[in-house]
Scaffold this motif. Structure first.
Motif, short mmCIF file in Angstrom:
data_model
loop_
_atom_site.label_atom_id
_atom_site.label_comp_id
_atom_site.label_asym_id
_atom_site.label_seq_id
_atom_site.Cartn_x
_atom_site.Cartn_y
_atom_site.Cartn_z
N ILE A 33 4.96 -33.99 8.43
CA ILE A 33 5.44 -34.44 7.18
C ILE A 33 6.87 -34.35 7.04
CG2 ILE A 33 5.40 -33.59 4.93
CD1 ILE A 33 2.35 -32.49 4.92
N THR A 34 7.48 -33.31 7.53
CA THR A 34 8.98 -33.21 7.62
C THR A 34 9.53 -34.37 8.52
OG1 THR A 34 8.76 -30.89 7.51
CG2 THR A 34 10.87 -31.72 8.40
N ASN A 35 8.95 -34.73 9.55
CA ASN A 35 9.45 -35.75 10.36
C ASN A 35 9.44 -37.07 9.79
OD1 ASN A 35 8.73 -37.98 12.94
ND2 ASN A 35 10.34 -36.39 13.57
N SER A 36 8.19 -37.46 9.08
CA SER A 36 7.91 -38.69 8.22
C SER A 36 8.84 -38.73 7.15
CB SER A 36 6.47 -38.71 7.77
OG SER A 36 6.25 -37.52 6.63
N ALA A 142 2.15 -29.03 1.39
CA ALA A 142 3.41 -28.95 2.14
C ALA A 142 4.10 -30.51 1.91
CB ALA A 142 3.19 -28.95 3.61
N GLY A 143 3.31 -31.45 1.45
CA GLY A 143 4.12 -32.63 0.89
C GLY A 143 4.75 -32.64 -0.15
N GLY A 144 4.48 -31.96 -1.09
CA GLY A 144 5.21 -31.61 -2.15
C GLY A 144 6.68 -30.96 -1.91
N ILE A 145 6.75 -30.44 -0.86
CA ILE A 145 7.98 -29.63 -0.66
C ILE A 145 9.11 -30.61 -0.09
CG2 ILE A 145 9.08 -27.77 0.70
CD1 ILE A 145 6.63 -26.40 0.68
N SER A 146 8.52 -31.71 1.01
CA SER A 146 9.61 -32.66 1.61
C SER A 146 9.76 -33.72 0.44
CB SER A 146 9.00 -32.97 2.64
OG SER A 146 9.00 -31.90 3.59
N TYR A 147 8.64 -34.26 -0.12
CA TYR A 147 8.73 -35.41 -0.73
C TYR A 147 8.93 -35.09 -2.51
CZ TYR A 147 7.24 -38.10 3.14
OH TYR A 147 7.04 -38.72 4.39
N ASP A 148 9.40 -36.27 -3.20
CA ASP A 148 9.59 -35.99 -4.61
C ASP A 148 8.40 -35.44 -5.37
OD1 ASP A 148 11.99 -36.60 -4.09
OD2 ASP A 148 11.78 -38.74 -4.94
#
Length: 271
Positions: A33-36, A142-148
């Motif tokens: 997720i972070t890499n994407s 975890a997606g909500g941390i990296s993405y808006d």
């Protein structure tokens, strides 16, 4: 037979290796997720995206500031993250029985020894569903941390995507089962499985492509389109009808052939 399946599922649920592998999957997906997200920033800022022919990759066209669970799921499945962890689980779980002598102790309680491996295939299917569940939970948390933002999106299409990838991953599980049955060496089985996931056999596919094209005068043919490691990232619910039907037919053939061979070999082979 039902009792053997229940026993294997019980053992799988209580095996530490199952949870270690799922934890490893969760950590790997967080990294992905972070890499994407870094890749998304590169796309938005016009920077070139590094690509590799061998290794874990993902479809950058699925990325956006506001991700859905469907996009994340397709991202994870297409990156081959699930089949990578399925490979590790299958080798650890199935080969542990052989090494511990469990198969010898239980073989006399079933009419056909091959049904013991069919039971392992059922356990693999349960593990696949567990991987998908972990993937969706990690996407949301975890997606909500990296993405808006991360939204649930269309639940029906998400269920369709999960069902399609479940069938594809079942076919790959059958391939793993056959590899483990034939080789009986956990290190070699794991090595081959991981190399399959990372696309390390692409050079072999290219050689076969050239030979088949020259022999049968084929055009636009590549054998990778008929492998599960090729179909899993390429075919999705957005694919056209012919691709979906062809992919499902190939997956069904892999399941029947690989599981059938594994059961037959187990029946004939001495324990």
């Amino acid at each position: 037979m039902i009792n053997v399946i229940k026993m294997d599922i019980y053992r799988m649920i209580h095996a530490r290796s199952t949870y270690y592998t799922l934890i490893g999957l969760a950590l790997f997906l967080i990294f992905l997720i972070t890499n994407s997200h870094d890749t998304l920033l590169d796309v938005q800022q016009g920077r070139p995206i590094a690509t590799a022919s061998v290794g874990i990759g993902f479809n950058a066209s699925l990325l956006s500031d506001n991700m859905t669970l469907l996009n994340f799921f397709q991202l994870f499945a297409g990156s081959k993250s699930f089949i990578l962890m399925l490979s590790i689980f299958s080798v650890l779980f199935i080969n542990h029985e052989e090494a511990s002598g469990f198969s010898k102790n239980i073989a006399g309680q079933v009419q056909k020894r091959g049904w013991l491996f069919f039971s392992k295939f059922i356990c693999q299917s349960v593990f696949i569903l567990a991987c998908f569940f972990v993937g969706i939970v990690v996407s949301f948390l975890a997606g909500g941390i990296s993405y808006d933002s991360v939204v649930i999106g269309n639940v029906g299409r998400l269920i369709m995507a999960v069902g399609l990838q479940f069938l594809f991953h079942l076919a790959f599980a059958g391939i793993l089962l056959l590899i483990i049955t034939l080789i009986k060496q956990p290190v070699i089985s794991l090595l081959i499985s991981i190399l399959l996931c990372f696309g390390a056999f692409s050079f072999l596919y290219q050689l076969l492509d050239k030979w088949l094209i020259s022999l049968f005068k084929l055009t636009n043919f590549t054998i990778e389109n008929y492998t599960m490691t090729g179909l899993i990232p390429q075919v999705s619910i957005q694919s056209n009808t012919s691709q979906l039907i062809g992919g499902l037919a190939i997956a069904a053939i892999y399941c029947l052939v690989t599981v059938g061979l594994s059961v037959s070999i187990k029946n004939k082979r001495d324990i």
